[in-house]
Scaffold this motif. Structure first.
Motif, PDB file in Angstrom:
ATOM      1  N   GLU A  13      61.969  62.934  66.301  1.00 46.69           N
ATOM      2  CA  GLU A  13      62.895  61.856  66.177  1.00 46.69           C
ATOM      3  C   GLU A  13      64.091  62.128  65.134  1.00 46.69           C
ATOM      4  N   ARG A  14      63.622  62.665  64.193  1.00 49.76           N
ATOM      5  CA  ARG A  14      64.885  62.706  63.341  1.00 49.76           C
ATOM      6  C   ARG A  14      64.993  64.092  62.621  1.00 49.76           C
ATOM      7  N   GLU A  15      63.733  65.112  63.068  1.00 46.30           N
ATOM      8  CA  GLU A  15      63.831  66.481  62.636  1.00 46.30           C
ATOM      9  C   GLU A  15      63.561  67.391  63.714  1.00 46.30           C
ATOM     10  N   ILE A  16      63.909  68.697  63.416  1.00 41.43           N
ATOM     11  CA  ILE A  16      63.907  69.997  64.289  1.00 41.43           C
ATOM     12  C   ILE A  16      63.130  70.937  63.396  1.00 41.43           C
ATOM     13  N   CYS A  17      62.158  71.493  64.021  1.00 44.29           N
ATOM     14  CA  CYS A  17      61.439  72.416  62.985  1.00 44.29           C
ATOM     15  C   CYS A  17      61.709  73.755  64.060  1.00 44.29           C
ATOM     16  N   ILE A  18      62.299  74.711  63.288  1.00 46.57           N
ATOM     17  CA  ILE A  18      62.325  76.023  63.609  1.00 46.57           C
ATOM     18  C   ILE A  18      61.151  76.903  63.343  1.00 46.57           C
ATOM     19  N   THR A  19      60.810  77.765  64.334  1.00 48.46           N
ATOM     20  CA  THR A  19      59.743  78.877  63.962  1.00 48.46           C
ATOM     21  C   THR A  19      60.000  79.974  64.594  1.00 48.46           C
ATOM     22  N   GLY A  20      59.259  81.012  64.382  1.00 48.24           N
ATOM     23  CA  GLY A  20      59.124  82.428  65.137  1.00 48.24           C
ATOM     24  C   GLY A  20      60.397  83.138  64.311  1.00 48.24           C
ATOM     25  N   SER A  21      61.007  84.214  64.830  1.00 48.44           N
ATOM     26  CA  SER A  21      61.626  85.099  64.348  1.00 48.44           C
ATOM     27  C   SER A  21      62.923  84.536  63.705  1.00 48.44           C
TER      28      SER A  21
END
Length: 251
Positions: A13-21
């Motif tokens: 809702e308020r945040e985005i989580c970036i993962t991977g390379s």
């Protein structure tokens, strides 16, 4: 501003989580810091302006500032069917095609193609090609990452192209530019468009006949013979000019 892509499940809702390379790229290459702003797109072509809040070893968290439907995509699905070229020309073609707004790229094995890929080599190339497409999409701030599909035979490509609204095959023996202008002039925003480009040496006459029988229209790109890496970019540039900023027409 740096641009990244995520899957829908990474968006809260308020945040985005970036993962991977991308985490390593953000930490060690771009050396971003909390407080800096980035843009992020998902597969629904929504773009988010975000502020980096936390950078860890496995994930980067960014606070959503605002979002909007992306306006960087053309109103038509354009697929480039590219005859396999020599050396690393395919990498350049993919990069520039993505920048010009292509929706998908289909490598084709044609009669006059010098390059022959077995299944193992084709799979290895495919990973590299899709990585280039992703990188180009980030650079161009595209809302989506155009896919590079598995290598198709020419017959498979023609069958796939039959499902498109408009189908063109640049061919040196096609009629004059007036006919080409008229053909491109019939394109309407929202239509799907297939562009078939031959390798070095062009298409075999039987291939052109097969494409015509399937409803693909031969067009000329002028009196000069263009290299395979130039021909597709020429058509895509014309289509971008014709379609850019126009809303898709309702069926």
């Amino acid at each position: 501003m740096h641009h990244f892509f995520v899957d829908s499940e990474q968006i809260g809702e308020r945040e985005i989580c970036i993962t991977g390379s991308d985490v390593n790229h953000i930490r060690n290459v771009l050396r971003l810091r909390p407080g800096e702003q980035i843009s992020i797109s998902d597969k629904d072509a929504v773009t988010y302006r975000c502020e980096v809040t936390q950078i860890g070893e496995e994930a980067v968290t960014a606070k959503i500032l605002w979002s909007q439907e992306a306006d960087t995509e053309l109103p038509s699905k354009i697929v480039l069917f590219q005859g396999l070229p020599k050396a690393d020309k395919m990498e350049l073609i993919i990069q520039k095609a993505v920048e010009l707004g292509v929706s998908e790229i289909v490598p084709m094995a044609t009669k006059r193609a010098v390059v022959k890929l077995d299944a193992k080599k084709a799979q290895s190339k495919l990973g590299r090609w899709n990585a280039i497409a992703q990188s180009a999409a980030k650079q161009a701030k595209r809302a989506v990452i155009p896919a590079v599909k598995q290598v198709m035979s020419f017959e498979e490509a023609v069958n796939y192209a039959q499902t498109f609204d408009q189908k063109f095959i640049p061919y040196e023996l096609a009629r004059g530019m007036d006919a080409t202008r008229q053909a491109f002039g019939t394109i309407r925003p929202g239509e799907s468009i297939a562009i078939l480009i031959g390798p070095e040496g062009g298409f075999d006459e039987q291939e052109v006949m097969l494409a015509q029988e399937a409803g693909t229209l031969p067009v000329t790109l002028g009196r000069r013979i263009l290299r395979t890496e130039t021909a597709g970019m020429t058509v895509l540039s014309i289509l971008m000019y014709l379609l850019e900023g126009k809303p898709a027409e309702m069926a």
